[in-house]
Enzyme design. Sequence first.
Site, PDB file in Angstrom:
ATOM      1  N   ARG A  53       0.929  -1.208  -0.105  1.00  0.00           N
ATOM      2  CA  ARG A  53      -0.042  -0.055   0.108  1.00  0.00           C
ATOM      3  C   ARG A  53       0.942   1.244  -0.173  1.00  0.00           C
ATOM      4  O   ARG A  53       2.148   1.152   0.067  1.00  0.00           O
ATOM      5  CB  ARG A  53      -1.136   0.118   1.219  1.00  0.00           C
ATOM      6  CG  ARG A  53      -0.236  -0.556   2.338  1.00  0.00           C
ATOM      7  CD  ARG A  53      -0.685  -0.056   3.809  1.00  0.00           C
ATOM      8  NE  ARG A  53      -0.306   1.378   3.804  1.00  0.00           N
ATOM      9  CZ  ARG A  53       0.675   1.958   4.034  1.00  0.00           C
ATOM     10  NH1 ARG A  53       1.923   1.191   3.964  1.00  0.00           N
ATOM     11  NH2 ARG A  53       0.796   3.302   3.758  1.00  0.00           N
ATOM     12  N   GLY A  54       0.243   2.301  -0.047  1.00  0.00           N
ATOM     13  CA  GLY A  54       1.059   3.605  -0.158  1.00  0.00           C
ATOM     14  C   GLY A  54       1.170   3.804  -1.720  1.00  0.00           C
ATOM     15  O   GLY A  54       1.676   3.027  -2.429  1.00  0.00           O
ATOM     16  N   ALA A  55       0.934   5.148  -1.918  1.00  0.00           N
ATOM     17  CA  ALA A  55       0.955   5.591  -3.306  1.00  0.00           C
ATOM     18  C   ALA A  55       2.015   5.012  -4.221  1.00  0.00           C
ATOM     19  O   ALA A  55       2.184   4.505  -5.482  1.00  0.00           O
ATOM     20  CB  ALA A  55       0.581   7.068  -3.519  1.00  0.00           C
ATOM     21  N   ARG A  90      -6.944  -0.255  -7.024  1.00  0.00           N
ATOM     22  CA  ARG A  90      -7.313   0.655  -5.895  1.00  0.00           C
ATOM     23  C   ARG A  90      -7.625   2.248  -6.591  1.00  0.00           C
ATOM     24  O   ARG A  90      -6.959   2.332  -7.563  1.00  0.00           O
ATOM     25  CB  ARG A  90      -5.850   0.979  -5.060  1.00  0.00           C
ATOM     26  CG  ARG A  90      -5.570  -0.171  -4.293  1.00  0.00           C
ATOM     27  CD  ARG A  90      -6.411  -0.091  -3.018  1.00  0.00           C
ATOM     28  NE  ARG A  90      -6.271   1.060  -2.127  1.00  0.00           N
ATOM     29  CZ  ARG A  90      -5.560   1.283  -1.097  1.00  0.00           C
ATOM     30  NH1 ARG A  90      -4.502   0.495  -0.655  1.00  0.00           N
ATOM     31  NH2 ARG A  90      -5.879   2.345  -0.168  1.00  0.00           N
ATOM     32  N   GLN A 203      -2.438   2.418  10.274  1.00  0.00           N
ATOM     33  CA  GLN A 203      -1.052   2.111   9.615  1.00  0.00           C
ATOM     34  C   GLN A 203       0.005   2.889  10.562  1.00  0.00           C
ATOM     35  O   GLN A 203       1.145   2.601  10.336  1.00  0.00           O
ATOM     36  CB  GLN A 203      -1.043   2.988   8.150  1.00  0.00           C
ATOM     37  CG  GLN A 203      -1.791   2.011   7.492  1.00  0.00           C
ATOM     38  CD  GLN A 203      -3.517   2.665   7.296  1.00  0.00           C
ATOM     39  OE1 GLN A 203      -3.732   3.149   8.201  1.00  0.00           O
ATOM     40  NE2 GLN A 203      -4.000   2.476   6.153  1.00  0.00           N
ATOM     41  N   ASP A 244      -1.615  10.701  -1.578  1.00  0.00           N
ATOM     42  CA  ASP A 244      -2.122   9.858  -2.454  1.00  0.00           C
ATOM     43  C   ASP A 244      -2.293  10.402  -3.729  1.00  0.00           C
ATOM     44  O   ASP A 244      -2.273   9.534  -4.812  1.00  0.00           O
ATOM     45  CB  ASP A 244      -3.106   9.186  -1.821  1.00  0.00           C
ATOM     46  CG  ASP A 244      -3.065   8.217  -0.709  1.00  0.00           C
ATOM     47  OD1 ASP A 244      -2.307   7.256  -0.653  1.00  0.00           O
ATOM     48  OD2 ASP A 244      -3.098   8.702   0.627  1.00  0.00           O
ATOM     49  N   ASN A 254      -4.971  12.721   1.096  1.00  0.00           N
ATOM     50  CA  ASN A 254      -4.201  11.850   1.854  1.00  0.00           C
ATOM     51  C   ASN A 254      -5.033  11.080   2.897  1.00  0.00           C
ATOM     52  O   ASN A 254      -6.506  11.349   2.707  1.00  0.00           O
ATOM     53  CB  ASN A 254      -3.191  12.537   2.610  1.00  0.00           C
ATOM     54  CG  ASN A 254      -2.014  11.748   3.349  1.00  0.00           C
ATOM     55  OD1 ASN A 254      -1.561  10.933   2.530  1.00  0.00           O
ATOM     56  ND2 ASN A 254      -1.719  11.866   4.471  1.00  0.00           N
ATOM     57  N   LYS A 255      -4.515  10.196   3.707  1.00  0.00           N
ATOM     58  CA  LYS A 255      -5.340   9.384   4.421  1.00  0.00           C
ATOM     59  C   LYS A 255      -6.201  10.189   5.295  1.00  0.00           C
ATOM     60  O   LYS A 255      -5.784  11.397   5.910  1.00  0.00           O
ATOM     61  CB  LYS A 255      -4.374   8.700   5.375  1.00  0.00           C
ATOM     62  CG  LYS A 255      -4.882   7.807   6.516  1.00  0.00           C
ATOM     63  CD  LYS A 255      -5.918   6.725   6.055  1.00  0.00           C
ATOM     64  CE  LYS A 255      -5.399   5.725   4.909  1.00  0.00           C
ATOM     65  NZ  LYS A 255      -6.356   4.977   4.074  1.00  0.00           N
TER      66      LYS A 255
HETATM   67  O1  MRU Z   1      -4.863   3.260   2.703  1.00  0.00           O
HETATM   68  P1  MRU Z   1      -3.497   3.036   2.443  1.00  0.00           P
HETATM   69  O2  MRU Z   1      -2.607   2.617   3.450  1.00  0.00           O
HETATM   70  O3  MRU Z   1      -2.954   2.795   1.192  1.00  0.00           O
HETATM   71  O4  MRU Z   1      -3.256   4.462   2.744  1.00  0.00           O
HETATM   72  C1  MRU Z   1      -2.561   5.479   1.946  1.00  0.00           C
HETATM   73  C2  MRU Z   1      -1.259   5.783   2.560  1.00  0.00           C
HETATM   74  O5  MRU Z   1      -0.397   5.088   2.599  1.00  0.00           O
HETATM   75  C3  MRU Z   1      -1.155   7.303   2.900  1.00  0.00           C
HETATM   76  O6  MRU Z   1      -2.280   8.000   2.658  1.00  0.00           O
HETATM   77  C4  MRU Z   1       0.158   7.906   3.032  1.00  0.00           C
HETATM   78  O7  MRU Z   1       0.128   8.877   3.872  1.00  0.00           O
HETATM   79  C5  MRU Z   1       0.655   8.574   1.672  1.00  0.00           C
HETATM   80  S1  MRU Z   1       1.241   7.364   0.573  1.00  0.00           S
HETATM   81  C6  MRU Z   1       2.904   7.913   0.727  1.00  0.00           C
END
Ligand code: MRU
Length: 364
Positions: A53-55, A90, A203, A244, A254-255
Amino acid sequence: MNVDNVHYRSIWINSDGWSVDIIDQTRLPHVFTINNLQTLQDASSAIKEMLVRGAPLIGATAAYGYYLALRQDPSDTGMDNAYQQLFATRPTAVNLRWALDRMQARVSPLKAADRALAAFTEAGEIADQDVVSNQSIGQHGLELIREITAHKKPGDPVNILTHCNAGWLATVDWGTATAPIYMAHDAGIAVHVWVDETRPRNQGASLTAWELGHHGVPHSLIVDNAGGHLMQHGLVDLCLVGSDRTTRNGDVCNKIGTYLKALAAKHNQVPFYVCLPSSTIDWTIGNGISEVPIEQRDTNEVAKIVGKLDDGEIAAVNIAPEKTNIVNYAFDITPAELVTGLITERAIVTADEAGLASLSSEAQ
Ligand code: MRU
């Protein structure tokens, strides 16, 4: 970065020379497991089920998934199927589309017989480039941390708050938001990180705290609601978060919960920076609030918490009454006006059209 003093990336080529290894992030922090990807289906599931996960890491995994698909079927149809299947995994991280477009542009002009090898090389370049980008983000962010240190009493740590996991696990290495932190720590600057636990999937607790701990960076885990209080009492010098998807006007997706941290930071004059490679910029969107679709995820993420029981068993426990109506928005938009600056691999720029346009045309 290091795990028990061994250097790892979050994705790499297996010693067999062709298949792809990843760390299963759904099992961290309790179990460190390496999974092997051999097919398009393996890579798609790894992204969809959030083993990765993570962009930036989603982008790199999609690139390798595309390569694995072409090993089996390098025809035009095989290429299109791979694109569609991976693209559907995703919805939020724009790096996914960026990586797939780059892979397709590289291999589609080639004869079918040459495609898999070219895709292997291109995916490797995407992964390597992510590492270089994050190192560069780290260098730019390190300068900000140095400036803050200059105004502190000698030995007093720079307190940095981060949300979710924009660490090396969310990228190929270094992380985005964590790159400046690791570099400052490695340079002997005292830093301390406030780690938001980041409900619903935690996370921050399971990944950010784990990776900072393995690298020896001092940190404290806090509940998501603590940030405002800490900022109000002068206990946060800097917020560093990832993204993201950042739109061309500087709005940051972002999250979920990032927006509230940015509001608290603005109210308390705490600098709030977003760290991102240019592959996370969505040049097609000019207003994040109205145009970025916000993913809603499985309500079980809210209804349950996963953790390790005292006997060592990993279990999910219910925390809400049965049949409670649950809504689970996974991301939010922090408006550009709340963002002090965007730390990209090229430079730190203002979060607005002019700032982003100042990045070279190559970035677009
Ligand atoms: O739902 P996830 O775990 O895929 O969440 C996304 C992220 O990892 C975050 O939003 C993160 O802060 C940005 S990606 C470097």
